[in-house]
Design a protein around this motif. Sequence first.
Motif, PDB file in Angstrom:
ATOM      1  N   LEU A   1       0.833  -1.194   0.000  1.00 62.20           N
ATOM      2  CA  LEU A   1       0.000   0.000   0.000  1.00 62.20           C
ATOM      3  C   LEU A   1       0.867   1.244   0.000  1.00 62.20           C
ATOM      4  N   SER A   2       0.368   2.290  -0.624  1.00 60.00           N
ATOM      5  CA  SER A   2       1.085   3.568  -0.566  1.00 60.00           C
ATOM      6  C   SER A   2       0.987   4.130   0.845  1.00 60.00           C
ATOM      7  N   HIS A   3       1.891   5.055   1.155  1.00 65.30           N
ATOM      8  CA  HIS A   3       1.859   5.672   2.477  1.00 65.30           C
ATOM      9  C   HIS A   3       0.528   6.389   2.696  1.00 65.30           C
ATOM     10  N   ASN A   4       0.026   6.995   1.644  1.00 67.69           N
ATOM     11  CA  ASN A   4      -1.252   7.702   1.735  1.00 67.69           C
ATOM     12  C   ASN A   4      -2.391   6.740   2.064  1.00 67.69           C
ATOM     13  N   ASP A   5      -2.390   5.561   1.418  1.00 70.20           N
ATOM     14  CA  ASP A   5      -3.431   4.568   1.673  1.00 70.20           C
ATOM     15  C   ASP A   5      -3.355   4.039   3.106  1.00 70.20           C
ATOM     16  N   ILE A   6      -2.155   3.822   3.603  1.00 66.08           N
ATOM     17  CA  ILE A   6      -1.976   3.330   4.976  1.00 66.08           C
ATOM     18  C   ILE A   6      -2.543   4.338   5.963  1.00 66.08           C
ATOM     19  N   GLN A   7      -2.163   5.586   5.805  1.00 64.63           N
ATOM     20  CA  GLN A   7      -2.662   6.627   6.707  1.00 64.63           C
ATOM     21  C   GLN A   7      -4.186   6.734   6.616  1.00 64.63           C
ATOM     22  N   SER A   8      -4.695   6.640   5.414  1.00 65.98           N
ATOM     23  CA  SER A   8      -6.133   6.767   5.205  1.00 65.98           C
ATOM     24  C   SER A   8      -6.885   5.665   5.940  1.00 65.98           C
ATOM     25  N   MET A   9      -6.439   4.422   5.796  1.00 62.66           N
ATOM     26  CA  MET A   9      -7.125   3.296   6.430  1.00 62.66           C
ATOM     27  C   MET A   9      -7.016   3.351   7.944  1.00 62.66           C
ATOM     28  N   LEU A  10      -5.857   3.716   8.444  1.00 63.14           N
ATOM     29  CA  LEU A  10      -5.681   3.797   9.894  1.00 63.14           C
ATOM     30  C   LEU A  10      -6.539   4.903  10.492  1.00 63.14           C
ATOM     31  N   THR A  11      -6.681   6.006   9.772  1.00 61.15           N
ATOM     32  CA  THR A  11      -7.528   7.099  10.249  1.00 61.15           C
ATOM     33  C   THR A  11      -8.971   6.642  10.376  1.00 61.15           C
ATOM     34  N   VAL A  12      -9.467   5.907   9.382  1.00 62.47           N
ATOM     35  CA  VAL A  12     -10.837   5.395   9.411  1.00 62.47           C
ATOM     36  C   VAL A  12     -11.022   4.423  10.577  1.00 62.47           C
ATOM     37  N   VAL A  13     -10.077   3.517  10.746  1.00 61.82           N
ATOM     38  CA  VAL A  13     -10.154   2.540  11.838  1.00 61.82           C
ATOM     39  C   VAL A  13     -10.199   3.252  13.187  1.00 61.82           C
ATOM     40  N   LEU A  14      -9.370   4.274  13.322  1.00 61.84           N
ATOM     41  CA  LEU A  14      -9.295   5.005  14.588  1.00 61.84           C
ATOM     42  C   LEU A  14     -10.613   5.712  14.897  1.00 61.84           C
ATOM     43  N   PHE A  15     -11.166   6.425  13.918  1.00 61.74           N
ATOM     44  CA  PHE A  15     -12.405   7.161  14.146  1.00 61.74           C
ATOM     45  C   PHE A  15     -13.577   6.205  14.399  1.00 61.74           C
ATOM     46  N   GLY A  16     -13.642   5.133  13.609  1.00 60.14           N
ATOM     47  CA  GLY A  16     -14.730   4.187  13.783  1.00 60.14           C
ATOM     48  C   GLY A  16     -14.684   3.459  15.107  1.00 60.14           C
ATOM     49  N   GLY A  17     -13.490   3.149  15.579  1.00 60.32           N
ATOM     50  CA  GLY A  17     -13.354   2.391  16.816  1.00 60.32           C
ATOM     51  C   GLY A  17     -13.543   3.207  18.069  1.00 60.32           C
ATOM     52  N   LEU A  18     -13.365   4.525  17.985  1.00 63.02           N
ATOM     53  CA  LEU A  18     -13.399   5.348  19.189  1.00 63.02           C
ATOM     54  C   LEU A  18     -14.712   6.078  19.380  1.00 63.02           C
ATOM     55  N   ASP A  19     -15.161   6.816  18.399  1.00 64.69           N
ATOM     56  CA  ASP A  19     -16.261   7.747  18.623  1.00 64.69           C
ATOM     57  C   ASP A  19     -17.636   7.130  18.420  1.00 64.69           C
ATOM     58  N   THR A  20     -17.802   6.336  17.383  1.00 65.95           N
ATOM     59  CA  THR A  20     -19.134   5.858  17.023  1.00 65.95           C
ATOM     60  C   THR A  20     -19.722   4.922  18.077  1.00 65.95           C
ATOM     61  N   VAL A  21     -18.940   3.959  18.548  1.00 61.95           N
ATOM     62  CA  VAL A  21     -19.449   3.013  19.544  1.00 61.95           C
ATOM     63  C   VAL A  21     -19.772   3.735  20.851  1.00 61.95           C
ATOM     64  N   ALA A  22     -18.936   4.703  21.219  1.00 60.76           N
ATOM     65  CA  ALA A  22     -19.215   5.479  22.439  1.00 60.76           C
ATOM     66  C   ALA A  22     -20.562   6.180  22.335  1.00 60.76           C
ATOM     67  N   ALA A  23     -20.883   6.705  21.149  1.00 61.89           N
ATOM     68  CA  ALA A  23     -22.171   7.376  20.951  1.00 61.89           C
ATOM     69  C   ALA A  23     -23.326   6.391  21.070  1.00 61.89           C
TER      70      ALA A  23
END
Length: 483
Positions: free
Chosen positions: A304-326
């Motif tokens: 994966l490109s560096h951009n793709d890695i950062q993109s996927m990790l950002t999504v994982v981070l946001f999905g795992g932290l904020d949505t379930v808490a809500a």
Amino acid sequence: MNRLKCSLGYTTVQFCSESSGRYLLARLGIHKKAIVTGIPMDMAHRVSKIQNNRYIQLAESWGWIFGVVVKGAAQTVSTLGSGRRAARPSHVPAELEIDFNFSAIDCSNSDIHSAWREMFNKPDIFWTPQNGGHWVVTRAEHIAKVMKTPEIFSSDQIILPKGAKPIKLLPLEARPDEHGPYRAIIAKRLTPKAVMGMREGVRSIAIEIIDGFYARGECEFVEDFAKRFPIAVFLQLVDLPQSDREKLLRWTEAAVRSKRPTHILTSFLHVMNYLEYWIRERRREPGDDLISDIVNAKIDGKPLSHNDIQSMLTVVLFGGLDTVAAILGFTAKFLAENPEHRQQLIDNPSLIPKAIDEILRLHGIVNLSRYVAEDTELGGVLMKKGDMIQVPNGLYGVDDRFISDPLTVDFNRPNSAASHAAFGMGIHRCVGSTLARMEITVFLEEWLSRIPNFQIEPGQSAITVAGQVNGIEKLPLSWSSPH
């Protein structure tokens, strides 16, 4: 100035002069001619050595972050006017223009979802000049059409205002033809079997947190449980330090609920800068965790490109932290306010799976958007390529044209799992929904067995907040103390 360019598989290093190039290659134990004039037998080993060199990786990180900052700054300048009224495009009829700002919904009655339901009093599809100007769909029929037709209603842009984030979010913003491989990298850690294997560990976390405040007879649910529980689970999944919890929560919450484009951008940059360190660490020493899977993944044999890695990790981070808490917050609020439904679950825990769907149906979380990829018509309304369209998923399950008696809560409602769009629809349905369901189930099982009778603290009320994700900012609960 001469330049020596060395293709290193996933990046390209440019040396500003022959001498500096020779110096760095010598430090890495590689002769210049090994790359420029010939391919030695152990080239794979030498390339791997370069890829794992911390100086090269640090330079790559700095270069990438600098590029994102420049791009983000340019986008921010272009979106600073999003708080002002956009001019109505010529293809938007005057009668469909309604001044609506999703991030400024009135939550004063502590029930953001009743405020969203006011949208049913507006046209089924309307255009607002707020947040850069965009369409809003309010009915289940149109919500389903938009979410299930990605070739027309593209996920290329899912955040309002358009351009408010500096990076593409994968796999959420992947085109239909490229979505599958990106999703598969994440999905293998979140299969039903993998999630079931996590269940007892997740249960231990829930018990430990609840036991920490149970004897007090009160808690502020959002801070004491809703934020602590899912992030503890998430940080184990990705093998990150529990001590990073507070700053990660602060950044993700600002990114999804801030009303200012500059604040959204800054929060994304904080997250990405944080992830840069862990990308380098997982390249240097991969582990058995989701971050390592993403950092070292390949698609069609290519890293994966560096951009793709950062993109996927950002999504994982946001999905795992904020949505379930809500989701946890709205679930606790509903049960605190509805003791008869709470008692149903205490008397018959087998109802919990259907109860989760029924609560999700009434308490939609995500208000993401889509980008109109080609001129089209939806519900008799002409939309032009380049338009943005917001899809409030929470309205899907409470539309009386779609579901009978939508405001009545029935834990035995037939086909309850299909009655809501809380986890999305179509190819972009939430990849982490199985884990989210398991976390909510464990919460209900352990909370209700310890604290069966609880209420919102007398004289206080919940505070709900609007944004890209609906949430609860404060939920003071109390119960009879065992002492």
